[in-house]
Design a protein around this motif. Structure first.
Motif, mmCIF file in Angstrom:
data_model
loop_
_atom_site.group_PDB
_atom_site.id
_atom_site.type_symbol
_atom_site.label_atom_id
_atom_site.label_comp_id
_atom_site.label_asym_id
_atom_site.label_seq_id
_atom_site.Cartn_x
_atom_site.Cartn_y
_atom_site.Cartn_z
ATOM 1 N N GLU A 180 20.354 1.304 25.334
ATOM 2 C CA GLU A 180 19.482 1.527 24.174
ATOM 3 C C GLU A 180 18.049 1.551 24.917
ATOM 4 O OE1 GLU A 180 18.322 -0.446 19.883
ATOM 5 O OE2 GLU A 180 20.097 -1.200 21.164
ATOM 6 N N ALA A 181 17.167 2.256 24.432
ATOM 7 C CA ALA A 181 15.655 2.222 24.829
ATOM 8 C C ALA A 181 14.914 2.188 23.733
ATOM 9 C CB ALA A 181 15.379 3.421 25.768
ATOM 10 N N GLN A 182 13.653 1.580 23.814
ATOM 11 C CA GLN A 182 13.048 1.375 22.555
ATOM 12 C C GLN A 182 11.476 1.263 23.027
ATOM 13 O OE1 GLN A 182 13.603 -0.567 18.741
ATOM 14 N NE2 GLN A 182 11.744 -1.917 19.352
ATOM 15 N N LEU A 183 10.670 2.220 22.503
ATOM 16 C CA LEU A 183 9.131 2.099 23.027
ATOM 17 C C LEU A 183 8.313 2.089 21.295
ATOM 18 C CD1 LEU A 183 6.806 2.482 24.777
ATOM 19 C CD2 LEU A 183 6.855 4.691 24.533
ATOM 20 N N GLU A 184 7.639 1.000 21.285
ATOM 21 C CA GLU A 184 6.932 0.612 20.152
ATOM 22 C C GLU A 184 5.348 0.523 20.376
ATOM 23 O OE1 GLU A 184 7.136 -1.940 15.996
ATOM 24 O OE2 GLU A 184 8.504 -2.547 17.935
ATOM 25 N N ILE A 185 4.635 1.131 19.597
ATOM 26 C CA ILE A 185 3.268 0.976 19.887
ATOM 27 C C ILE A 185 2.431 0.609 18.419
ATOM 28 C CG2 ILE A 185 0.983 2.159 20.386
ATOM 29 C CD1 ILE A 185 2.553 4.214 21.988
ATOM 30 N N SER A 186 1.560 -0.569 18.476
ATOM 31 C CA SER A 186 1.221 -1.029 17.186
ATOM 32 C C SER A 186 -0.353 -1.322 17.496
ATOM 33 C CB SER A 186 1.821 -2.440 16.776
ATOM 34 O OG SER A 186 1.898 -3.117 17.958
ATOM 35 N N ALA A 187 -1.085 -0.725 16.733
ATOM 36 C CA ALA A 187 -2.568 -0.836 16.678
ATOM 37 C C ALA A 187 -3.133 -1.087 15.487
ATOM 38 C CB ALA A 187 -3.131 0.538 17.048
ATOM 39 N N PHE A 189 -5.277 -1.486 12.246
ATOM 40 C CA PHE A 189 -6.006 -0.367 11.320
ATOM 41 C C PHE A 189 -5.203 0.979 11.635
ATOM 42 C CE2 PHE A 189 -9.774 -3.134 12.103
ATOM 43 C CZ PHE A 189 -9.379 -3.768 10.758
ATOM 44 N N LEU A 190 -4.525 1.196 12.700
ATOM 45 C CA LEU A 190 -3.609 2.396 12.769
ATOM 46 C C LEU A 190 -2.172 2.429 12.572
ATOM 47 C CD1 LEU A 190 -5.405 3.679 16.161
ATOM 48 C CD2 LEU A 190 -5.845 4.310 13.804
ATOM 49 N N GLY A 191 -1.753 1.304 12.430
ATOM 50 C CA GLY A 191 -0.315 1.189 12.007
ATOM 51 C C GLY A 191 0.640 1.110 13.424
ATOM 52 N N SER A 192 1.891 1.699 13.230
ATOM 53 C CA SER A 192 2.679 1.394 14.597
ATOM 54 C C SER A 192 3.458 2.878 14.400
ATOM 55 C CB SER A 192 3.709 0.425 14.236
ATOM 56 O OG SER A 192 4.457 0.349 13.179
ATOM 57 N N ARG A 193 4.265 2.922 15.731
ATOM 58 C CA ARG A 193 5.126 3.984 15.826
ATOM 59 C C ARG A 193 6.057 3.557 16.769
ATOM 60 N NH1 ARG A 193 3.347 10.105 18.220
ATOM 61 N NH2 ARG A 193 5.696 11.041 18.351
ATOM 62 N N ARG A 194 7.457 3.734 16.480
ATOM 63 C CA ARG A 194 8.612 3.215 17.309
ATOM 64 C C ARG A 194 9.548 4.740 17.594
ATOM 65 N NH1 ARG A 194 10.472 -0.101 14.110
ATOM 66 N NH2 ARG A 194 12.224 1.024 13.207
ATOM 67 N N GLN A 195 9.789 4.788 18.851
ATOM 68 C CA GLN A 195 10.803 5.809 19.401
ATOM 69 C C GLN A 195 11.996 4.876 19.855
ATOM 70 O OE1 GLN A 195 8.745 8.169 22.291
ATOM 71 N NE2 GLN A 195 7.951 9.630 20.727
ATOM 72 N N THR A 196 13.009 5.543 19.710
ATOM 73 C CA THR A 196 14.285 4.772 20.186
ATOM 74 C C THR A 196 15.410 5.967 20.638
ATOM 75 O OG1 THR A 196 15.426 5.231 17.847
ATOM 76 C CG2 THR A 196 14.241 3.121 18.217
ATOM 77 N N SER A 197 16.049 5.408 21.791
ATOM 78 C CA SER A 197 17.111 6.342 22.380
ATOM 79 C C SER A 197 18.348 5.690 22.523
ATOM 80 C CB SER A 197 16.511 7.003 23.743
ATOM 81 O OG SER A 197 17.527 7.700 24.336
#
Length: 354
Positions: A180-187, A189-197
């Motif tokens: 399992e791999a997960q990349l999460e970016i949080s900023a 006022f810009l919110g977050s984005r999460r990718q999973t594999s």
């Protein structure tokens, strides 16, 4: 009683009118005598033009005789039905789809040497050409999957020339069979984005089963190996699965596994190409090894191997990866640049067990 006499201008008496009458009568008599001496029958008469009537008889062409009706061929007798042949033995069913081959890796030489001309005379042709040797099996590239690890990044970005910063985290975990791999970016006022594999580990490396990408709601890609295709939850057209296919997150770990197993196979100029499946579509990503670089990052110094995915089309995303041998060739820096200049630059800050 005497008649009046007209006086002339000279005073002489005028001549009487009787002589004039006599002269006119004489002239009239002469004209009548001249006309009475002419004969009308002496004038030439123009003969009338006349053409004799000529008749002609036109004969009609002879009528050809009517053709005789064609002879009718006798109707053939119906053939007797042949007896049905005995049922043959049922053939074996078609084999199932084979497993997909490992990723194909193409090496690009930095300099191509011209082939030297062969001045030796050509050998005479043999009477019978020798039998061709059997083709050797393709060598599957070795892989060395990195151990489970959590990497923290400091992210620098720019959107429409406006800079911003954010935090990013890559989580990589496996038990030797599943991963399992997960990349999460949080900023702010810009919110977050999460990718999973998620998927399986094989001798050829990662074999993803599902890739998800979530900003507000999640869209996903499902790998159906038995059907040889990828299905997207966004209802976009299906994509055919290619050998060694990865998703846009697992591809980073797969490249690390390939290089970690045999670093000598990836000198400067080597190309690594494989299918990268996104949340809505599929594409082929081609990376080129740029060489080694020493980086000074927020978490400290790292020796790295840089590889780049250059743009092939105007709107392609350019991807730059710096892989650290100390971390199993997992990326310590990831930079993504769009064609309009917007970019995100993830730089290693710390790492440890998940």
């Amino acid at each position: 009683m005497s008649r009046p006499v007209l006086d002339t201008p000279g005073g002489a008496p005028a001549a009487p009118w009787r002589p004039l009458l006599l002269l006119g009568g004489a002239l009239l008599a002469a004209h009548l005598a001249l006309l009475s001496g002419l004969h009308l029958d002496s004038l030439p008469v123009t003969p009338s033009l006349s053409r004799p009537l000529i008749t002609r008889t036109v004969l009609a062409p002879p009528v050809p005789p009517a053709p005789s009706p064609p002879a009718v061929a006798p109707r053939p007798k119906p053939a007797r039905p042949r007896p049905a042949p005995p049922p043959t033995q049922e053939q074996n069913p078609a084999p199932a789809l084979a497993e997909y081959a490992p990723t194909a890796i193409n090496s690009i030489a930095n300099e191509s040497a011209a082939a030297a001309p062969d001045n030796t005379p050509a050998a005479p042709p043999a009477a019978e050409p020798p039998a061709a040797a059997p083709a050797a099996e393709a060598h599957a590239p070795a892989t060395a999957v990195p151990g489970s690890l959590r990497i923290q990044y400091q992210l620098y970005g720019e959107v429409r020339t406006l800079p911003y910063t954010a935090d990013a985290e890559l989580l990589w975990a496996h038990d030797g069979q599943a991963y399992e791999a997960q990349l999460e970016i949080s900023a702010l006022f810009l919110g977050s984005r999460r990718q999973t594999s998620r998927g399986q580990l094989t001798p050829e490396g990662l074999r993803p089963k599902r890739f998800g990408d979530k900003v507000r709601s999640e869209v996903a890609a499902h790998f159906e190996y038995d059907k040889g295709k990828v299905i997207f939850s966004a209802n976009t057209p299906e994509a055919a699965l290619q050998p060694g296919a990865q998703d846009q997150l697992s591809i980073f770990v797969q490249i690390a596994s390939l290089i970690a197993a045999e670093p000598q196979r990836y000198p400067r100029g080597t190309a690594i190409e494989m299918q990268a499946v996104g949340p809505r579509e599929s594409d082929v990503w081609r990376f080129v090894v740029d060489g080694t670089e020493h980086l000074n990052l927020p978490g400290g110094e790292q020796d790295t191997l840089k590889i780049t995915r250059p743009r092939r089309q105007p709107y392609d995303l350019m991807v730059e990866l710096w892989l650290a041998p100390a971390l199993g060739y997992l990326p310590v820096r990831i930079k993504l640049t769009q064609d309009n200049g917007d970019f995100i630059d993830q730089q290693w800050r710390s790492s440890g067990p998940p």
